[in-house]
Design a protein around this motif. Structure first.
Motif, PDB file in Angstrom:
ATOM      1  N   ASN A  76       0.830  -1.196   0.000  1.00  0.00           N
ATOM      2  CA  ASN A  76       0.000   0.000   0.000  1.00  0.00           C
ATOM      3  C   ASN A  76       0.868   1.251   0.000  1.00  0.00           C
ATOM      4  OD1 ASN A  76      -2.340   1.523   0.127  1.00  0.00           O
ATOM      5  ND2 ASN A  76      -2.232   1.630   2.371  1.00  0.00           N
ATOM      6  N   LYS A  77       1.926   1.240   0.816  1.00  0.00           N
ATOM      7  CA  LYS A  77       2.828   2.393   0.897  1.00  0.00           C
ATOM      8  C   LYS A  77       3.502   2.644  -0.453  1.00  0.00           C
ATOM      9  CE  LYS A  77       6.387   4.901   2.764  1.00  0.00           C
ATOM     10  NZ  LYS A  77       6.826   5.678   3.852  1.00  0.00           N
ATOM     11  N   LEU A  78       3.973   1.549  -1.084  1.00  0.00           N
ATOM     12  CA  LEU A  78       4.618   1.679  -2.392  1.00  0.00           C
ATOM     13  C   LEU A  78       3.662   2.247  -3.425  1.00  0.00           C
ATOM     14  CD1 LEU A  78       6.904  -1.430  -2.851  1.00  0.00           C
ATOM     15  CD2 LEU A  78       7.480   0.939  -3.418  1.00  0.00           C
ATOM     16  N   SER A  79       2.424   1.760  -3.391  1.00  0.00           N
ATOM     17  CA  SER A  79       1.430   2.225  -4.344  1.00  0.00           C
ATOM     18  C   SER A  79       1.197   3.722  -4.182  1.00  0.00           C
ATOM     19  CB  SER A  79       0.144   1.434  -4.137  1.00  0.00           C
ATOM     20  OG  SER A  79      -0.950   2.173  -4.593  1.00  0.00           O
ATOM     21  N   LYS A  80       1.034   4.151  -2.941  1.00  0.00           N
ATOM     22  CA  LYS A  80       0.814   5.584  -2.679  1.00  0.00           C
ATOM     23  C   LYS A  80       2.030   6.401  -3.090  1.00  0.00           C
ATOM     24  CE  LYS A  80      -2.500   5.909   1.087  1.00  0.00           C
ATOM     25  NZ  LYS A  80      -2.654   6.414   2.458  1.00  0.00           N
ATOM     26  N   PHE A  81       3.192   5.848  -2.819  1.00  0.00           N
ATOM     27  CA  PHE A  81       4.415   6.578  -3.149  1.00  0.00           C
ATOM     28  C   PHE A  81       4.510   6.817  -4.654  1.00  0.00           C
ATOM     29  CE2 PHE A  81       8.852   6.430  -4.566  1.00  0.00           C
ATOM     30  CZ  PHE A  81       9.339   7.534  -3.895  1.00  0.00           C
ATOM     31  N   LEU A  82       4.269   5.747  -5.436  1.00  0.00           N
ATOM     32  CA  LEU A  82       4.362   5.876  -6.887  1.00  0.00           C
ATOM     33  C   LEU A  82       3.330   6.870  -7.395  1.00  0.00           C
ATOM     34  CD1 LEU A  82       4.815   2.113  -7.876  1.00  0.00           C
ATOM     35  CD2 LEU A  82       6.553   3.906  -7.924  1.00  0.00           C
ATOM     36  N   LYS A  83       2.100   6.753  -6.866  1.00  0.00           N
ATOM     37  CA  LYS A  83       1.035   7.648  -7.319  1.00  0.00           C
ATOM     38  C   LYS A  83       1.379   9.115  -6.991  1.00  0.00           C
ATOM     39  CE  LYS A  83      -3.244   6.191  -6.443  1.00  0.00           C
ATOM     40  NZ  LYS A  83      -4.274   5.436  -5.660  1.00  0.00           N
ATOM     41  N   ALA A  84       1.872   9.323  -5.778  1.00  0.00           N
ATOM     42  CA  ALA A  84       2.217  10.703  -5.382  1.00  0.00           C
ATOM     43  C   ALA A  84       3.271  11.284  -6.315  1.00  0.00           C
ATOM     44  CB  ALA A  84       2.708  10.731  -3.943  1.00  0.00           C
ATOM     45  N   GLU A  85       4.268  10.466  -6.660  1.00  0.00           N
ATOM     46  CA  GLU A  85       5.327  10.922  -7.568  1.00  0.00           C
ATOM     47  C   GLU A  85       4.750  11.305  -8.922  1.00  0.00           C
ATOM     48  OE1 GLU A  85       9.127  10.801  -7.392  1.00  0.00           O
ATOM     49  OE2 GLU A  85       8.285  11.353  -5.438  1.00  0.00           O
ATOM     50  N   ILE A  86       3.889  10.422  -9.435  1.00  0.00           N
ATOM     51  CA  ILE A  86       3.332  10.643 -10.779  1.00  0.00           C
ATOM     52  C   ILE A  86       2.425  11.875 -10.778  1.00  0.00           C
ATOM     53  CG2 ILE A  86       1.775   9.637 -12.507  1.00  0.00           C
ATOM     54  CD1 ILE A  86       2.968   6.865 -11.462  1.00  0.00           C
ATOM     55  N   LEU A  87       1.634  12.011  -9.708  1.00  0.00           N
ATOM     56  CA  LEU A  87       0.714  13.147  -9.653  1.00  0.00           C
ATOM     57  C   LEU A  87       1.462  14.470  -9.481  1.00  0.00           C
ATOM     58  CD1 LEU A  87      -2.133  11.464  -7.634  1.00  0.00           C
ATOM     59  CD2 LEU A  87      -2.229  12.224 -10.010  1.00  0.00           C
ATOM     60  N   SER A  88       2.598  14.407  -8.836  1.00  0.00           N
ATOM     61  CA  SER A  88       3.394  15.618  -8.707  1.00  0.00           C
ATOM     62  C   SER A  88       3.923  16.042 -10.083  1.00  0.00           C
ATOM     63  CB  SER A  88       4.509  15.360  -7.702  1.00  0.00           C
ATOM     64  OG  SER A  88       5.586  16.201  -7.945  1.00  0.00           O
ATOM     65  N   SER A  89       4.345  15.061 -10.896  1.00  0.00           N
ATOM     66  CA  SER A  89       4.767  15.394 -12.271  1.00  0.00           C
ATOM     67  C   SER A  89       3.585  15.967 -13.041  1.00  0.00           C
ATOM     68  CB  SER A  89       5.230  14.162 -13.045  1.00  0.00           C
ATOM     69  OG  SER A  89       6.130  13.432 -12.312  1.00  0.00           O
ATOM     70  N   PHE A  90       2.399  15.404 -12.759  1.00  0.00           N
ATOM     71  CA  PHE A  90       1.198  15.875 -13.453  1.00  0.00           C
ATOM     72  C   PHE A  90       0.962  17.360 -13.152  1.00  0.00           C
ATOM     73  CE2 PHE A  90      -3.417  16.645 -13.390  1.00  0.00           C
ATOM     74  CZ  PHE A  90      -3.690  16.449 -14.739  1.00  0.00           C
ATOM     75  N   ARG A  91       1.063  17.699 -11.865  1.00  0.00           N
ATOM     76  CA  ARG A  91       0.850  19.104 -11.490  1.00  0.00           C
ATOM     77  C   ARG A  91       1.852  20.026 -12.195  1.00  0.00           C
ATOM     78  NH1 ARG A  91       0.610  17.060  -6.496  1.00  0.00           N
ATOM     79  NH2 ARG A  91      -1.503  16.732  -5.742  1.00  0.00           N
ATOM     80  N   ASP A  92       3.086  19.568 -12.236  1.00  0.00           N
ATOM     81  CA  ASP A  92       4.102  20.367 -12.937  1.00  0.00           C
ATOM     82  C   ASP A  92       3.733  20.533 -14.405  1.00  0.00           C
ATOM     83  OD1 ASP A  92       5.575  20.598 -10.702  1.00  0.00           O
ATOM     84  OD2 ASP A  92       7.009  19.009 -11.207  1.00  0.00           O
ATOM     85  N   GLU A  93       3.260  19.423 -14.986  1.00  0.00           N
ATOM     86  CA  GLU A  93       2.923  19.430 -16.399  1.00  0.00           C
ATOM     87  C   GLU A  93       1.806  20.444 -16.668  1.00  0.00           C
ATOM     88  OE1 GLU A  93       4.744  17.752 -18.351  1.00  0.00           O
ATOM     89  OE2 GLU A  93       3.696  18.121 -20.239  1.00  0.00           O
ATOM     90  N   VAL A  94       0.858  20.503 -15.733  1.00  0.00           N
ATOM     91  CA  VAL A  94      -0.280  21.408 -15.905  1.00  0.00           C
ATOM     92  C   VAL A  94       0.181  22.863 -15.832  1.00  0.00           C
ATOM     93  CG1 VAL A  94      -2.443  22.200 -14.865  1.00  0.00           C
ATOM     94  CG2 VAL A  94      -1.979  19.760 -15.092  1.00  0.00           C
ATOM     95  N   ARG A  95       1.117  23.087 -14.947  1.00  0.00           N
ATOM     96  CA  ARG A  95       1.656  24.433 -14.848  1.00  0.00           C
ATOM     97  C   ARG A  95       2.235  24.880 -16.171  1.00  0.00           C
ATOM     98  NH1 ARG A  95       5.695  25.005  -9.937  1.00  0.00           N
ATOM     99  NH2 ARG A  95       4.209  25.494  -8.315  1.00  0.00           N
ATOM    100  N   TYR A  96       2.756  23.894 -16.845  1.00  0.00           N
ATOM    101  CA  TYR A  96       3.471  24.181 -18.080  1.00  0.00           C
ATOM    102  C   TYR A  96       2.503  24.169 -19.267  1.00  0.00           C
ATOM    103  CZ  TYR A  96       6.334  22.376 -21.954  1.00  0.00           C
ATOM    104  OH  TYR A  96       6.891  22.113 -23.166  1.00  0.00           O
ATOM    105  N   ASP A  97       1.477  23.314 -19.180  1.00  0.00           N
ATOM    106  CA  ASP A  97       0.497  23.252 -20.261  1.00  0.00           C
ATOM    107  C   ASP A  97      -0.879  23.002 -19.645  1.00  0.00           C
ATOM    108  OD1 ASP A  97      -1.049  22.780 -22.460  1.00  0.00           O
ATOM    109  OD2 ASP A  97      -0.137  20.835 -22.955  1.00  0.00           O
TER     110      ASP A  97
END
Lengths: 345, 689
Positions: free
Chosen positions: B144-165
């Protein structure tokens, strides 16, 4: 007719300790005997002080060594004197005085002589050097006052009449020397500060380091202004304005270097750097436009102009510097010739 | 897992037992070296042991996704014994950790594999928090921890991506494909990492030993470090560490992301004034082309791409350390070599006042000619100031934002431009008496009004410079409190018989090296910037980064207390005693909507709950709302409060070089749209009245 040390007039004949022993019961003769023991020493060190003003380091150092010898000699002579009827006070004070003179010449002046080699490295060191010299002279003066006191109280205790004579030639000369040195030091420091700063400019120019050139240039301007203001209170020494006028001329010349000539050279350095880039750029162009050729030709003209102006400024600076030094040296020499008492042991 | 990617290809494998013993001998030597050279050596006791213990697991498992809570509880019996083990060179601790580490790494590897293959579910309503990320999972909750960790990482990239586009938010299919792509890429990166840990060029024994030695060195202070010869070489000849003609080199950081490693002074990258070490490259765009996403590219791939298109100007889309996205256009300079001596550029800003502007994004020295230092940055700054003085400027802005520091000598010489000869700082080693850093050059180059712009990334030598100008009351410091690093380190071979005065001995080859904090830097006032930075006279709020990385963010940062002030410095008369500088600047800050938006945005971010949603729908809705009510903002200001021109000499160059002219035009646009420069300029103008 006994005069206090440092204000001795007549040249006293060396009195051997053997003859003192015969008159040991006369307090007046005892005082004479003590004073006689360091006549040579006093003369020698006056000669030293005079030499400091007139001569260069090597001669001064030789005189210092000679002075130390005579001091040791005097120490030996006073040491041989017996107590006066069991009273050691005057003898003791004399021994202390001689010891102090010994310390001053052996240590303090040695330091001063050593320092002379490094003083040209910075203005602060020159300032410290002159300060140390004045302090050491002051130390000797105070020591002389102490021995004067000791002699007076000894005379009073044994009812000896000390005749206060006119100030001696030696005393006068010492006083004049002191005042003159002080005046000259003040002017010299004003001159030296600018001279030293100008040397920094020369060094920075050699290294083509604009940061240092510009900092030194601005420093020189402010030292010139500071010096000109200080000169107002140092216009004449005994009616003689030779040195102060020379100092003023030197400062005005340094001002010309800092404010008129150097900016031309700085301007050239910046233009040269810029031009070299433009040139490389231009050479890399296969087919420059007419507009570019025109701009480039204009830049060439400008840099050539800057070269001429800078070269002329370089020549001017060289001339001004030579003139400043010659003029200052001449004025110093004339000033000292006219005002410094001569004393040869 | 720091550095583990860059371990050497050739490694001698030793049998575990003897290696671990050597490891403890290394650790013992580290304690000896520290007591000899560290500026504030610590006793080897239970407290040092405990810190080393914690550091070790941070080193081995920074995201807490390998070991479990139960493992750590088991190891905890060593917490206060490591000091004795080091003194007696006993390796039981590492022997105990090794099999657990191997087993758990394999386990994490297969779990990540499983999670990515079966597809991460981004529509579940769940949250994660910082405290959750900071704790080890129990044996049963690791997946469960690993799953949350991966998701958090990916969603953080997503937020950055949105800032950019931000148009991404309106296309569900694009969002889905972004998440899928990111999952696969992250999965691949983690697989590589786990593989390297177990079967990499370094043996597990070496990994453990090195991590332990690093943990111990870090326990003295976070800047002290340990590394092996191969690591040192890797530092120096890193794969991506080649200079491109654009003037920067890239490197992979510990998370496998590519960031800017070095900027060559004088290069197009340097003079742009927009790039700093640590910036992440998100995309590149050749002149006239489209953005190419390079966020997944390795250092080598990016390097090849840049080399291939070397003739054209390139626009880099970069993410600054504070999360802002910037576009920087770089030209391959055709006259690169002789261009090296103009590394600093100056501009004249004018409206009702004429103000000089110089940006210095990094310090550089004249290594070939150290005694004269003609090509150091101080001399270059002096030249630009002389040019600006010819333009009759009434004030000068020196921009030290993002300046990560450099040579102390340069900082001293730079200070000398603005102050007369005198003390500029104090340095303390282990010896009780500090020694004084002095500007030896009498005079100044510039004595007019001076404003120094700083931010949280202005560090080390740039803080020394800002501090001395503040202490002399020579400059008004504007911006945000600086980074707060006032220590100096020396790299030396691990050799207990070393004499650090001997330069040859310092550069000798060895099997392992140490970086030791040997000096602390103090202001002439006796205060220190260590941990607190230089506090500006005029403070302007800044964009806060998601990962706050200041000196004081690490709880183990070196604490220093004030020392005696230097007796020989006299502050200059304060130019602005009659006014309240902050109030004056605040009036100008108020006028620019940028700051209003910035504050609103920060407020929102602060009030956002500690728990971060891992549901993509929640996130998209929140981001859409945010953009609708203006909570996102452009990085630039709309206010153009001044005109900008090059100096006369520079204009001459512009006429003859399209590259120079293009470069300067882009620099000018950036300066005109920089809200901070705008505030400083307008404040200077106010003060003139």
């Amino acid at each position: 007719m006994r005069k206090l040390i440092l204000i001795l007039v007549t040249v006293l004949i060396f009195t051997s300790s053997a003859s003192i022993a015969q008159d040991i019961n006369d307090p007046g003769k005892y005082i004479d005997a003590v004073n006689n023991a360091y006549i040579d020493m006093n003369k020698k060190y006056m000669a030293y002080m005079s030499a400091v003003a007139h001569s260069r380091a090597r001669k001064i150092e030789k005189l210092r060594q000679q002075t130390i010898e005579t001091i040791l000699n005097s120490k030996f002579k006073v040491g041989e004197l017996p107590y006066y009827k069991g009273d050691n006070s005057l003898r003791k004070s004399s021994m202390d005085y001689i010891q102090l003179c010994y310390n001053v010449f052996n240590e303090d002046y040695a330091k001063i002589v050593n320092m002379e080699e490094i003083i040209e490295e910075s203005f602060d060191e020159m300032q410290a050097y002159i300060l140390l010299q004045e302090k050491t002279d002051e130390k000797l003066k105070q020591a002389a006052n102490l021995i004067d006191e000791a002699t007076r109280s000894f005379a009073k205790k044994y009812n000896v009449n000390l005749v206060e004579g006119e100030q001696s030639e030696l005393g006068q000369k010492m006083e004049v020397t002191g005042k003159l040195n002080h005046y000259r030091n003040k002017l010299y420091l004003i001159f030296f500060k600018c001279n030293w700063q100008d040397n920094q400019i020369a060094k920075a120019l050699n290294a083509k380091k604009l940061n240092n050139i510009e900092q030194s240039r601005n420093a020189l301007t402010s030292y010139v202004n500071e010096g000109l203001a200080a000169l107002d209170t140092l216009q004449k020494f005994n009616g003689d304005a030779t040195l102060s006028l020379a100092c003023k001329r030197a400062l005005m010349s340094y001002k010309k270097i800092a404010e008129d000539e150097l900016p031309k050279q700085i301007d050239f350095f910046l233009k040269e750097e810029n031009f070299n880039k433009i040139k490389k750029n231009m050479e890399a162009k296969a087919q420059p436009t007419k507009e570019e050729v025109d701009s480039y030709n204009k830049a060439v003209k400008e840099i050539n102009n800057a070269i001429n102006i800078s070269n002329q400024a370089g020549k001017n600076i060289y001339q001004i510097r030579t003139q400043i030094i010659d003029d200052w040296n001449d004025a110093s020499k004339t000033f000292l010739e006219n005002n410094m008492p001569r004393y040869k042991a | 897992m720091r550095l583990k990617f860059i371990l050497p290809a050739v490694c001698i494998s030793l049998c575990f037992h003897s290696y671990a013993q050597d490891g403890m001998l290394e650790a013992f030597k580290i304690t000896r070296m520290m007591s000899k050279f560290h500026v504030q050596p610590k006793p080897v006791n239970d407290s040092l042991s405990s810190v080393t213990f914690d550091n070790f697991f941070k080193q081995m498992d920074p995201y807490k996704i390998v070991f479990t809570r139960e493992d750590i509880d088991k190891f905890n019996s060593f917490r206060y014994k490591l000091d004795d083990d080091i003194q007696n060179k006993r390796s039981l601790f590492l022997i105990t950790v090794k099999p657990v580490f191997i087993q758990r790494t394999k386990e994490s590897d297969s779990l990540v594999n499983l999670l990515v293959k079966s597809g991460l579910n981004f529509t579940v309503d769940e949250t994660t928090s910082e405290s959750e990320q900071e704790t080890f999972a129990g044996n049963n909750s690791k997946k469960n921890k690993l799953s949350k960790f991966l998701k958090a990482e990916i969603l953080s990239s997503f937020r950055d991506e949105v800032r950019y586009d931000s148009t991404l938010l309106n296309h569900k299919n694009k969002i889905d494909s972004f998440l899928r792509r990111e999952s696969l890429s992250l999965g691949k990166r983690f697989k590589q990492m786990f593989q390297l840990m177990l079967n990499g060029p370094s043996t597990v024994d070496e990994l453990l030993t090195e991590s332990f030695c690093e943990a111990l060195a870090n326990a003295y202070d976070p800047h002290s470090d340990y590394f092996t010869q191969t690591q040192k070489k890797q530092f120096e000849h890193e794969l991506g560490n080649k200079d491109y003609d654009y003037g920067f080199s890239v490197d992979e950081n510990e998370e496998g992301e590519v960031d800017i490693d070095e900027i060559r002074p004088g290069s197009s990258a340097f003079t742009s004034g927009q790039l700093s070490k640590g910036d992440k490259i998100r995309a590149i765009r050749w002149e006239g082309g489209k953005n190419i996403d390079v966020s997944d590219a390795s250092a080598e791939e990016l390097s090849n791409m840049l080399a291939a298109g070397n003739e054209k100007p390139v626009t880099l889309v970069i993410k600054k350390a504070d999360g802002t996205i910037k576009e920087v256009t770089l030209a391959k300079s055709e006259t690169d070599e002789e261009d090296e001596d103009i590394k600093v550029r100056s501009f004249v800003l004018s409206d009702k006042a004429k103000v000089g502007y110089i940006a210095l994004p990094a310090f550089y020295s004249d290594w070939e000619n150290e005694s004269n230092n003609v090509n150091g940055c101080a001399n270059d700054v002096a030249k630009e100031i002389i040019k600006l003085k010819k333009e009759n400027i009434e004030a000068l802005i020196l921009d030290l934002r993002y300046n990560g520091g450099g040579s102390i000598q340069e900082a001293t010489e730079l200070a000398g431009i603005f102050i007369d000869a005198g003390p500029v700082g104090q340095i303390k080693t282990k010896e009780p008496k500090p020694y004084v850093l002095r500007d030896v050059n009498r005079g100044t180059v510039y004595d007019g009004p001076l404003f120094v712009l700083v931010n949280r990334y202005s560090a080390s030598a740039s803080e020394l410079l800002a501090a001395v100008l503040q202490d002399y009351k020579r400059a008004v410091i504007v911006g945000a409190p600086t980074y707060g690093k006032a220590t100096g380190q020396l790299v030396m071979p691990l050799d207990t018989a070393l004499n650090i005065e001997d330069e040859k001995a310092l550069n000798k080859q060895a099997n392992s090296y140490m970086k030791i904090t040997t000096i602390t830097v103090y202001r002439i006032s006796g205060e220190t910037a260590q941990g607190k930075g230089v506090i500006p006279d005029i403070s302007i709020s800044e964009f806060l980064p998601e990962n706050d990385e200041k000196e004081s963010s690490n709880p183990l940062y070196l604490r220093t207390t004030a020392i005696e002030p230097n007796k020989y410095y006299k502050p200059l008369p304060d130019r602005y005693t009659a006014v309240n500088l902050q109030n004056e600047a605040d009036e100008e800050i108020k006028k620019d909507k940028f700051f209003e938006q910035l504050n609103a945005y920060e407020q929102k971010r602060k009030s956002a709950a500690n728990a971060v949603s891992l549901n993509i729908n929640t996130i998209v809705t929140a981001l859409k709302n945010a953009s609708n009510n203006g909570s996102t903002f452009k990085q630039k200001t709309d206010m153009s409060s001044f005109r900008i021109e090059s100096t006369a000499l520079e204009q001459q160059r512009e006429k003859l070089s399209t590259e120079v002219s293009a470069m300067n035009t882009s620099l000018k646009v950036n300066i005109l749209s920089d809200p901070y420069i705008g505030v400083v300029f307008r404040t200077i103008q106010r003060l003139k009245k």
